[in-house]
Design a protein around this motif. Sequence first.
Motif, PDB file in Angstrom:
ATOM      1  N   TRP A 223      17.813   4.290   4.201  1.00 25.65           N
ATOM      2  CA  TRP A 223      18.472   3.129   3.585  1.00 25.65           C
ATOM      3  C   TRP A 223      18.813   3.419   2.120  1.00 25.65           C
ATOM      4  O   TRP A 223      19.645   2.741   1.525  1.00 25.65           O
ATOM      5  CB  TRP A 223      17.570   1.886   3.618  1.00 25.65           C
ATOM      6  CG  TRP A 223      17.265   1.315   4.967  1.00 25.65           C
ATOM      7  CD1 TRP A 223      17.863   1.626   6.153  1.00 25.65           C
ATOM      8  CD2 TRP A 223      16.272   0.308   5.274  1.00 25.65           C
ATOM      9  NE1 TRP A 223      17.310   0.888   7.169  1.00 25.65           N
ATOM     10  CE2 TRP A 223      16.343   0.070   6.666  1.00 25.65           C
ATOM     11  CE3 TRP A 223      15.341  -0.408   4.511  1.00 25.65           C
ATOM     12  CZ2 TRP A 223      15.500  -0.856   7.299  1.00 25.65           C
ATOM     13  CZ3 TRP A 223      14.523  -1.320   5.141  1.00 25.65           C
ATOM     14  CH2 TRP A 223      14.599  -1.538   6.533  1.00 25.65           C
ATOM     15  N   GLY A 224      18.071   4.389   1.516  1.00 26.19           N
ATOM     16  CA  GLY A 224      18.289   4.707   0.109  1.00 26.19           C
ATOM     17  C   GLY A 224      17.668   3.657  -0.806  1.00 26.19           C
ATOM     18  O   GLY A 224      16.791   2.899  -0.382  1.00 26.19           O
ATOM     19  N   GLN A 225      18.120   3.604  -2.059  1.00 26.48           N
ATOM     20  CA  GLN A 225      17.660   2.615  -3.054  1.00 26.48           C
ATOM     21  C   GLN A 225      16.140   2.574  -3.190  1.00 26.48           C
ATOM     22  O   GLN A 225      15.574   1.512  -3.482  1.00 26.48           O
ATOM     23  CB  GLN A 225      18.182   1.217  -2.708  1.00 26.48           C
ATOM     24  CG  GLN A 225      19.697   1.129  -2.746  1.00 26.48           C
ATOM     25  CD  GLN A 225      20.170  -0.280  -2.481  1.00 26.48           C
ATOM     26  OE1 GLN A 225      19.858  -0.865  -1.437  1.00 26.48           O
ATOM     27  NE2 GLN A 225      20.932  -0.845  -3.410  1.00 26.48           N
ATOM     28  N   GLY A 226      15.493   3.710  -2.968  1.00 32.45           N
ATOM     29  CA  GLY A 226      14.042   3.772  -3.160  1.00 32.45           C
ATOM     30  C   GLY A 226      13.216   3.290  -1.991  1.00 32.45           C
ATOM     31  O   GLY A 226      11.992   3.189  -2.108  1.00 32.45           O
ATOM     32  N   TRP A 227      13.852   2.967  -0.868  1.00 29.58           N
ATOM     33  CA  TRP A 227      13.070   2.489   0.285  1.00 29.58           C
ATOM     34  C   TRP A 227      12.169   3.587   0.821  1.00 29.58           C
ATOM     35  O   TRP A 227      12.601   4.720   1.014  1.00 29.58           O
ATOM     36  CB  TRP A 227      13.991   1.971   1.393  1.00 29.58           C
ATOM     37  CG  TRP A 227      14.513   0.603   1.100  1.00 29.58           C
ATOM     38  CD1 TRP A 227      15.755   0.295   0.634  1.00 29.58           C
ATOM     39  CD2 TRP A 227      13.801  -0.631   1.222  1.00 29.58           C
ATOM     40  NE1 TRP A 227      15.862  -1.075   0.453  1.00 29.58           N
ATOM     41  CE2 TRP A 227      14.679  -1.666   0.813  1.00 29.58           C
ATOM     42  CE3 TRP A 227      12.511  -0.980   1.628  1.00 29.58           C
ATOM     43  CZ2 TRP A 227      14.306  -3.008   0.798  1.00 29.58           C
ATOM     44  CZ3 TRP A 227      12.138  -2.323   1.612  1.00 29.58           C
ATOM     45  CH2 TRP A 227      13.039  -3.319   1.199  1.00 29.58           C
ATOM     46  N   MET A 228      10.908   3.220   1.069  1.00 28.61           N
ATOM     47  CA  MET A 228       9.909   4.158   1.547  1.00 28.61           C
ATOM     48  C   MET A 228       9.298   3.618   2.832  1.00 28.61           C
ATOM     49  O   MET A 228       9.278   2.411   3.052  1.00 28.61           O
ATOM     50  CB  MET A 228       8.767   4.280   0.531  1.00 28.61           C
ATOM     51  CG  MET A 228       9.200   4.493  -0.898  1.00 28.61           C
ATOM     52  SD  MET A 228       9.388   6.226  -1.250  1.00 28.61           S
ATOM     53  CE  MET A 228       7.668   6.671  -1.482  1.00 28.61           C
ATOM     54  N   ALA A 229       8.771   4.543   3.659  1.00 29.34           N
ATOM     55  CA  ALA A 229       8.051   4.138   4.866  1.00 29.34           C
ATOM     56  C   ALA A 229       6.979   5.182   5.125  1.00 29.34           C
ATOM     57  O   ALA A 229       7.283   6.372   5.208  1.00 29.34           O
ATOM     58  CB  ALA A 229       9.006   4.041   6.049  1.00 29.34           C
ATOM     59  N   GLU A 230       5.718   4.741   5.212  1.00 30.45           N
ATOM     60  CA  GLU A 230       4.608   5.657   5.473  1.00 30.45           C
ATOM     61  C   GLU A 230       3.638   5.038   6.462  1.00 30.45           C
ATOM     62  O   GLU A 230       3.446   3.822   6.456  1.00 30.45           O
ATOM     63  CB  GLU A 230       3.832   5.955   4.177  1.00 30.45           C
ATOM     64  CG  GLU A 230       4.597   6.740   3.126  1.00 30.45           C
ATOM     65  CD  GLU A 230       5.011   8.138   3.571  1.00 30.45           C
ATOM     66  OE1 GLU A 230       4.404   8.666   4.537  1.00 30.45           O
ATOM     67  OE2 GLU A 230       5.942   8.681   2.958  1.00 30.45           O
ATOM     68  N   THR A 231       3.027   5.896   7.277  1.00 33.52           N
ATOM     69  CA  THR A 231       1.963   5.431   8.164  1.00 33.52           C
ATOM     70  C   THR A 231       0.700   5.210   7.337  1.00 33.52           C
ATOM     71  O   THR A 231       0.268   6.111   6.625  1.00 33.52           O
ATOM     72  CB  THR A 231       1.704   6.474   9.268  1.00 33.52           C
ATOM     73  OG1 THR A 231       2.927   6.654   9.989  1.00 33.52           O
ATOM     74  CG2 THR A 231       0.603   6.009  10.213  1.00 33.52           C
ATOM     75  N   VAL A 232       0.133   4.010   7.422  1.00 33.28           N
ATOM     76  CA  VAL A 232      -1.050   3.701   6.612  1.00 33.28           C
ATOM     77  C   VAL A 232      -2.255   3.293   7.469  1.00 33.28           C
ATOM     78  O   VAL A 232      -3.304   2.944   6.930  1.00 33.28           O
ATOM     79  CB  VAL A 232      -0.745   2.615   5.553  1.00 33.28           C
ATOM     80  CG1 VAL A 232       0.227   3.144   4.505  1.00 33.28           C
ATOM     81  CG2 VAL A 232      -0.188   1.340   6.196  1.00 33.28           C
ATOM     82  N   GLY A 233      -2.103   3.337   8.791  1.00 36.66           N
ATOM     83  CA  GLY A 233      -3.226   3.034   9.666  1.00 36.66           C
ATOM     84  C   GLY A 233      -2.872   3.446  11.079  1.00 36.66           C
ATOM     85  O   GLY A 233      -1.696   3.404  11.442  1.00 36.66           O
ATOM     86  N   SER A 234      -3.863   3.886  11.870  1.00 37.07           N
ATOM     87  CA  SER A 234      -3.558   4.228  13.258  1.00 37.07           C
ATOM     88  C   SER A 234      -4.795   4.051  14.126  1.00 37.07           C
ATOM     89  O   SER A 234      -5.919   4.065  13.636  1.00 37.07           O
ATOM     90  CB  SER A 234      -3.026   5.658  13.365  1.00 37.07           C
ATOM     91  OG  SER A 234      -4.003   6.557  12.918  1.00 37.07           O
ATOM     92  N   SER A 235      -4.570   3.883  15.425  1.00 35.10           N
ATOM     93  CA  SER A 235      -5.677   3.754  16.363  1.00 35.10           C
ATOM     94  C   SER A 235      -5.237   4.271  17.722  1.00 35.10           C
ATOM     95  O   SER A 235      -4.062   4.542  17.944  1.00 35.10           O
ATOM     96  CB  SER A 235      -6.130   2.302  16.488  1.00 35.10           C
ATOM     97  OG  SER A 235      -5.264   1.589  17.338  1.00 35.10           O
ATOM     98  N   GLY A 236      -6.175   4.344  18.635  1.00 30.60           N
ATOM     99  CA  GLY A 236      -5.869   4.846  19.970  1.00 30.60           C
ATOM    100  C   GLY A 236      -6.289   6.290  20.048  1.00 30.60           C
ATOM    101  O   GLY A 236      -5.659   7.155  19.457  1.00 30.60           O
ATOM    102  N   LYS A 237      -7.382   6.550  20.761  1.00 28.50           N
ATOM    103  CA  LYS A 237      -7.941   7.896  20.745  1.00 28.50           C
ATOM    104  C   LYS A 237      -7.154   8.831  21.636  1.00 28.50           C
ATOM    105  O   LYS A 237      -6.929   9.984  21.318  1.00 28.50           O
ATOM    106  CB  LYS A 237      -9.409   7.854  21.177  1.00 28.50           C
ATOM    107  CG  LYS A 237     -10.263   7.212  20.100  1.00 28.50           C
ATOM    108  CD  LYS A 237     -11.738   7.333  20.376  1.00 28.50           C
ATOM    109  CE  LYS A 237     -12.553   6.791  19.205  1.00 28.50           C
ATOM    110  NZ  LYS A 237     -12.261   5.362  18.923  1.00 28.50           N
ATOM    111  N   LYS A 238      -6.687   8.310  22.781  1.00 30.19           N
ATOM    112  CA  LYS A 238      -5.982   9.198  23.686  1.00 30.19           C
ATOM    113  C   LYS A 238      -4.508   9.279  23.306  1.00 30.19           C
ATOM    114  O   LYS A 238      -3.959   8.345  22.707  1.00 30.19           O
ATOM    115  CB  LYS A 238      -6.145   8.729  25.132  1.00 30.19           C
ATOM    116  CG  LYS A 238      -5.846   7.263  25.306  1.00 30.19           C
ATOM    117  CD  LYS A 238      -6.291   6.771  26.671  1.00 30.19           C
ATOM    118  CE  LYS A 238      -6.088   5.247  26.692  1.00 30.19           C
ATOM    119  NZ  LYS A 238      -6.473   4.602  27.869  1.00 30.19           N
ATOM    120  N   ALA A 239      -3.899  10.384  23.661  1.00 34.09           N
ATOM    121  CA  ALA A 239      -2.464  10.504  23.444  1.00 34.09           C
ATOM    122  C   ALA A 239      -1.767   9.559  24.409  1.00 34.09           C
ATOM    123  O   ALA A 239      -2.370   9.079  25.359  1.00 34.09           O
ATOM    124  CB  ALA A 239      -2.019  11.936  23.712  1.00 34.09           C
TER     125      ALA A 239
END
Lengths: 265, 141
Positions: A223-239
């Motif tokens: 999107w530009g204009q400084g937009w950021m996206a990061e993973t900050v939490g996860s769960s689920g042990k199995k793939a």
Amino acid sequence: MLPTPSTSHVCFDRVYEPAEDSYLLLDTLSSASETSFLHGQFSTSPAAAEGSPLVLEVGVGSGVVLAFVAANAGTLFGRDDILTIGTDLNRFACEAAAQTVQKAVATAPTRFLDVVNGDLASSVRPHSIDVLIFNPPYVPAELPDYSHHEAYNEPLSAGKSTTFEQDSYLLELSYAGGPDGMVVTRRMLEQLPTILSSTRGVAYLLLCAQNKPEVVKQEIRAWGQGWMAETVGSSGKKAGWEKLQIIRIWRANTSILDSISSHNP
Amino acid sequence: MKLLTLNFLTCAIKTCKSSPSSFPLHPRDAELEIVEADLNLKFLENILPRLMWDELRVVVDELGLPTLPPTIPTRADLVAPSSPTSSSSSSDPAPSQTARDLHRILIETCVREGKLVCGNCGHEYAVKEGVANFLLPAHLV
């Protein structure tokens, strides 16, 4: 660990019951890294002077996440004066969630505004939201037949109860996300830049592996204009596709970018 | 639905977003109720910067409630002048009449039943049992 708000009054036949995805949101929002980010955004930055942060949960369901945020505002944001508002397509969820949040903030009722029966953030004033939280219908499953909505969403008259078909439809709204489980989430992402505050807005979005989170994050960064996206939490042990993650979406250094552009007209 | 909530809501129709007349939504045939709550002075001070004051005044007038002052109160306006007889300097500042009025309007006054009307397209959103319905028929989405 912070307590989970009570949802014992909610009828889970027609309102989504708090599950692994809900708890992942609670754990992520109260994690050390996110509280530190949120304190920075709303307590210690110059944007803190813009007044009480407004938190919107889209698709609020039982209200457990919004109630958690409202009840633990001090820990999460470093300030007690936040405002919370929810939306949901399902009016039974609106009523249930309002009760959940009211119970959780009984000693600080000003933190709760209302839950509105609406689609995503379409009824919210542009750029008014500081924190948007969305646990979307992310399951790759056929979308519900929305032509039933008006009939199935009517308040119950005295003595009446819902039918099995009605309950099934209302629950489908909470999980069925169409191809890749992304149809509703994509509509939300489209609204996001106009809904979030341009100085301090941040969104938390839950995705499952089948939603292709890496692709989603790349698209947001594009999107530009400084937009950021990061993973900050996860769960689920199995793939597998049920593996869940929370991504944080925000604009980095907006105040710096703004001051640069105002000095170089 | 609280009047403070109304300060953050607009017409759900996409083409109305760019029109200034889509905000505020105008209450019609509104049935109000008062839901009492404790006044929190610090909270009131911190929501001042969030308020769209002129639009709030319009809504308050349309509901037939006492007219709000033309300019938004300052933080200082919310604190009662300390009475010379009260010697305790340690106690919390007392809310002024302005703060009490604002608390009454923003927090305690709720729309129980009625409609919210867009000033641009005229679409009416129903409020039933305190829940506003912003869902649109398929042809308007």
